[in-house]
Design an enzyme around this catalytic site. Structure first.
Site, PDB file in Angstrom:
ATOM      1  N   SER A 207       0.828  -1.209   0.000  1.00 33.95           N
ATOM      2  CA  SER A 207       0.000   0.000   0.000  1.00 33.95           C
ATOM      3  C   SER A 207       0.863   1.260   0.000  1.00 33.95           C
ATOM      4  CB  SER A 207      -0.932   0.002   1.213  1.00 33.95           C
ATOM      5  OG  SER A 207      -0.202   0.027   2.426  1.00 33.95           O
ATOM      6  N   ARG A 211       0.375   3.566  -3.289  1.00 31.35           N
ATOM      7  CA  ARG A 211      -0.248   4.881  -3.090  1.00 31.35           C
ATOM      8  C   ARG A 211       0.564   5.968  -3.792  1.00 31.35           C
ATOM      9  NH1 ARG A 211      -0.338   4.575   1.744  1.00 31.35           N
ATOM     10  NH2 ARG A 211      -2.520   4.074   2.178  1.00 31.35           N
ATOM     11  N   ASN A 215      -0.816   7.782  -7.516  1.00 30.38           N
ATOM     12  CA  ASN A 215      -1.083   9.215  -7.614  1.00 30.38           C
ATOM     13  C   ASN A 215      -0.168   9.902  -8.620  1.00 30.38           C
ATOM     14  OD1 ASN A 215      -3.134  10.310  -5.403  1.00 30.38           O
ATOM     15  ND2 ASN A 215      -2.019   8.612  -4.487  1.00 30.38           N
TER      16      ASN A 215
END
Length: 278
Positions: A207, A211, A215
Site C-alpha cells: 500500500s 499509493r 497518484n
C-alpha cells in the site's frame, strides 16, 4: 521499437494512443514485458532518482553549513520550517531514540518531493532534445511514477521496520510477537497469528508503494492528455491546453507535496509501530 517509430513518423504523425504509450515507456536495458520485471533495469528511473537524491543531500548540507543564530535568510527559514515539521512529527509518533529516524524522515520527505516535482517539467522537453540528434528513445522523467521505484522505496521501509522490531524487542521477542499476537500465545493460535502478521507487513509495504505510484502515475498521464490538446492545431485546442495545463499544474503542487508528506508520515508510523508491542 524506437527505429520503427521513427520510420512510421515519416509517414504519419503518431496517434494519441501511440503518443501516450511512447511517453509512458522507459529507457531500459531491454524490452519490459510487464510492469514489474526484475530482469530489466529502467535507466531513466535510476538516473533521476539518484540525481534527486544527490540534490536533496546537497541542499540539506548547504543549509546546515549556512545556518546562523541570527536572522535567517529565506533558504535557511524554509529548511528550518521543514525540519521542525518533520522533527515534531517524529517526536509525536516514535517513542524512542530518534537520532537516525528524524534525519531519515527529513531525507525521505525532501527526496520524494524532488522526484515528484519533476512532473512539472514539460512532457515533450527531452523528446525534443533527443530529436535534435535524430533519436527518439523511450524516456520518462518522474521516478515515483515507476512502480519499480515506488515499491523499491517501500521495501526499504519494510527493512527498517524489521530492523527496529529486532533492535527494540530482540530476536526472541520479535519471533514471540509474530506467533503470539494479537490473538494470544496458545499453540493453536500460532499459525493464525503468524499469518495475520505476515499479511500486515505485506499490506503495509504494498500500500505504501502503490499509493505513491498511483497518484504520480495518474498525474503524469493527465499531463499527457492535456498535452494532446495542444496538438489539435486549432486556437481553441491551444487555449484549452494552456488553461487546463495551468490549472492542473497549480493543483498538482498540492498532490506533489501531499504525497511526499504522506510517504514520510507512513514511514514514521510504521517505524513507530516497531517500537511498540501488540
Amino acid at each position: 521499437m524506437a527505429k520503427d517509430m521513427i520510420t512510421e513518423g515519416v509517414n504519419h504523425a503518431p496517434t494519441p494512443a501511440e503518443y501516450i504509450l511512447h511517453h509512458l515507456g522507459h529507457l531500459s536495458t531491454k524490452h519490459q514485458e510487464s510492469i514489474i520485471d526484475l530482469t530489466v533495469l529502467n535507466i531513466d528511473t535510476v538516473f533521476w532518482s539518484v540525481l534527486m537524491g544527490i540534490i536533496s543531500l546537497v541542499l540539506m548540507v548547504a543549509a546546515a553549513r549556512r545556518a546562523t543564530s541570527g536572522v535567517p535568510g529565506r533558504f535557511q527559514a524554509a529548511v528550518e520550517m521543514v525540519f521542525e515539521m518533520v522533527n515534531d512529527q517524529a517526536k509525536n509518533i516514535v517513542h524512542g531514540d530518534r537520532t537516525f529516524i528524524a534525519p531519515l524522515a527529513l531525507t525521505v520527505f525532501v527526496w520524494v518531493l524532488l522526484m515528484n516535482s519533476l512532473d512539472f517539467l514539460p512532457v515533450d522537453l527531452f523528446a525534443s532534445i533527443f530529436r535534435l540528434f535524430d533519436i527518439e528513445p523511450h524516456f520518462r522523467i518522474v521516478p515515483t511514477a515507476d512502480l519499480n521505484c515506488a515499491l523499491g522505496m517501500a521495501i526499504g521501509v519494510l527493512c527498517l521496520m524489521l530492523y527496529y522490531n529486532i533492535k527494540i524487542k530482540g530476536v526472541g521477542g520479535f519471533i514471540h510477537e509474530l506467533f503470539c499476537a494479537p490473538f494470544g500465545s496458545h499453540p493453536a493460535l500460532w499459525l493464525a497469528n503468524f499469518g495475520l502478521n505476515l499479511i500486515e507487513f505485506v499490506a503495509k509495504t504494498v500500500s505504501l508503494g502503490m499509493r505513491l505510484f498511483g497518484n504520480m502515475y495518474a498525474g503524469e498521464l493527465l499531463f499527457l492528455l492535456i498535452a494532446l490538446l495542444g496538438s489539435t492545431a486549432t486556437w481553441w485546442g491551444f487555449g484549452l491546453h494552456v488553461l487546463a495545463g495551468s490549472v492542473w499544474a497549480i493543483f498538482h503542487i498540492l498532490i506533489v507535496v501531499l504525497q511526499a508528506f504522506i510517504f514520510m508520515m507512513l514511514t514514521l508510523v510504521y517505524i513507530g509501530q516497531a517500537h511498540e508491542g501488540h
